[in-house]
Design an enzyme around this catalytic site. Structure first.
Site, PDB file in Angstrom:
ATOM      1  CG  ASP A  91       3.412  59.674  -9.971  1.00 20.35           C
ATOM      2  OD1 ASP A  91       2.617  60.573 -10.262  1.00 20.35           O
ATOM      3  OD2 ASP A  91       3.083  58.481  -9.814  1.00 20.35           O
ATOM      4  CE1 TYR A 147       6.774  56.484 -17.435  1.00 21.36           C
ATOM      5  CE2 TYR A 147       5.125  55.758 -19.011  1.00 21.36           C
ATOM      6  CZ  TYR A 147       5.620  56.718 -18.147  1.00 21.36           C
ATOM      7  OH  TYR A 147       4.973  57.915 -18.008  1.00 21.36           O
TER       8      TYR A 147
END
Lengths: 254, 254
Positions: free
Chosen positions: B61, B119
């Site tokens: 994103d 992540y």
């Protein structure tokens, strides 16, 4: 009830701040450039109005950062320290933060009451630049032997005339003797950190110390040559002034 | 001698990169926004001309960072990997860096060959924001008990249908089951780091997992409520989607 200032109401507040130096032309207010002092003047005028006096703990150059920087603020305004801190953090640009605000004696002065300061200099020692460190560390792509540099740097420690490590301008006059309390060169992964504590620093002193150590790394100076460079009392004998972006004022001791 | 491309000359290169996501609207090329893929298309066109194919290891994103991101590049151009790496680092914006470039088999695909990804999510947990972390970490000013959150987060580990932790759009269809291999919440000073490894991630999955843990920190969810939220298979049962700025793709495993 209106507050009528009186000499007896004079307060002195110690502000402990941090700032990202990329945006600022150092601390001290200037005619044509944005500085940390100007950011504080603007914010304080909004919060407590006119009539205060600000003293920073040191000049810093354009692009130099501060993990810790101290300001003394004299004012007659009765705002509680915690409220002032919160208000400043709302009014200041995102590149500055006030971490602490407390009452101190009226004889306290951010610069003259300082016993010692610590700077760190960050060197990103990797073949490839880091996207996260643009403006935050010197990128040095060739091998650096931190142990060799740490050994060489011990020659800085002690009480010396640091004329060789000073950019002479009208600001530096009189005695150029300073006492370096500690100097270290360490590595964390690809980041090499130089750390120096002294009772005072001359103009560009840390950056020239770093530039001289980088000359040692390049084999252009011998590791044992630093005492000679200090002895020479000549700026031209030392290495170049390293870039501002790697430099952080890290600690101020009172 | 002019190089004439031929199917037999087709090469596949694996580029390992890092990027500061503040400037980019994610990886994938878009009509009206600057993306990491566009930065590579532009640089590669300058270096090897037209006629190459780029595959990224994941969509990311706007504002999400990458300590490690992988791209497979198919081309018939004979440029050696080390030369391509150096040229890309000269032509790409400072917010992207190529850390490695190597030859791989033609059946390798940056996305489909991936076995797992990790992540991290950075939370600056201090009353005062940090001038150095704007856009690089979520600022959360209230107390966070990292041990409580670490315990609660263990409910994420395992093979689950993560419908509750997915923003449904036309991209996410079919099976929403993923295997979370590990989840941890740790603290280094004022920085709290959430770390998650999985065989795959749904759209916004990490950010919703983080947002849900922050609800636990706020006492709005009980620490033992996460299994129920997973079971519900309903996005509205989970917490909000945490800001993009704290999220970093940290590792890609093949």
């Amino acid at each position: 009830m209106q507050h009528i200032p009186d000499e007896r109401d004079l307060r002195n507040l110690l502000l402990t701040i941090s700032y990202d130096g990329r945006q600022f032309h150092g601390w001290q207010i200037q005619q044509n450039a944005y500085t940390v002092q100007e950011a504080f003047q603007t914010a304080l005028t909004k919060i407590i109005g006119e009539g205060f006096d600000l003293k920073g703990c040191s000049r810093t150059d354009t692009g130099v950062h501060a993990n810790m920087y101290c300001i003394s603020l004299k004012t007659t305004h009765p705002i509680p320290p915690e409220r002032l801190k919160a208000a400043l953090n709302r009014w200041l640009p995102l590149s500055v933060a006030v971490n602490d605000c407390r009452e101190v004696g009226t004889d306290f002065h951010a610069r003259y009451s300082c016993k010692s300061k610590e700077y760190i200099y960050k060197i990103w020692n990797s073949e490839v630049r880091s996207p996260f460190l643009e403006g935050y560390a010197l990128h040095y792509r060739y091998p650096l032997d931190e142990k060799l540099l740490n050994d060489a740097s011990q020659a800085y420690v002690g009480r010396h005339d640091f004329t060789s490590f000073c950019t002479l301008d009208n600001r530096e006059q009189g005695d150029l003797t300073r006492t370096v309390k500690a100097f270290s060169v360490t590595r964390e992964g690809d980041m090499v950190i130089m750390r120096v504590e002294a009772d005072g620093f001359l103009y560009n002193m840390v950056r020239i110390m770093v530039g001289t150590l980088l000359r040692v790394a390049q084999g252009k100076f011998r590791p044992d040559q630093i005492p000679e460079i200090i002895e020479s009392r000549s700026r031209s004998c030392a290495g170049p002034t390293a870039q501002a972006c790697g430099l952080y004022l890290n600690k101020v001791n009172y």
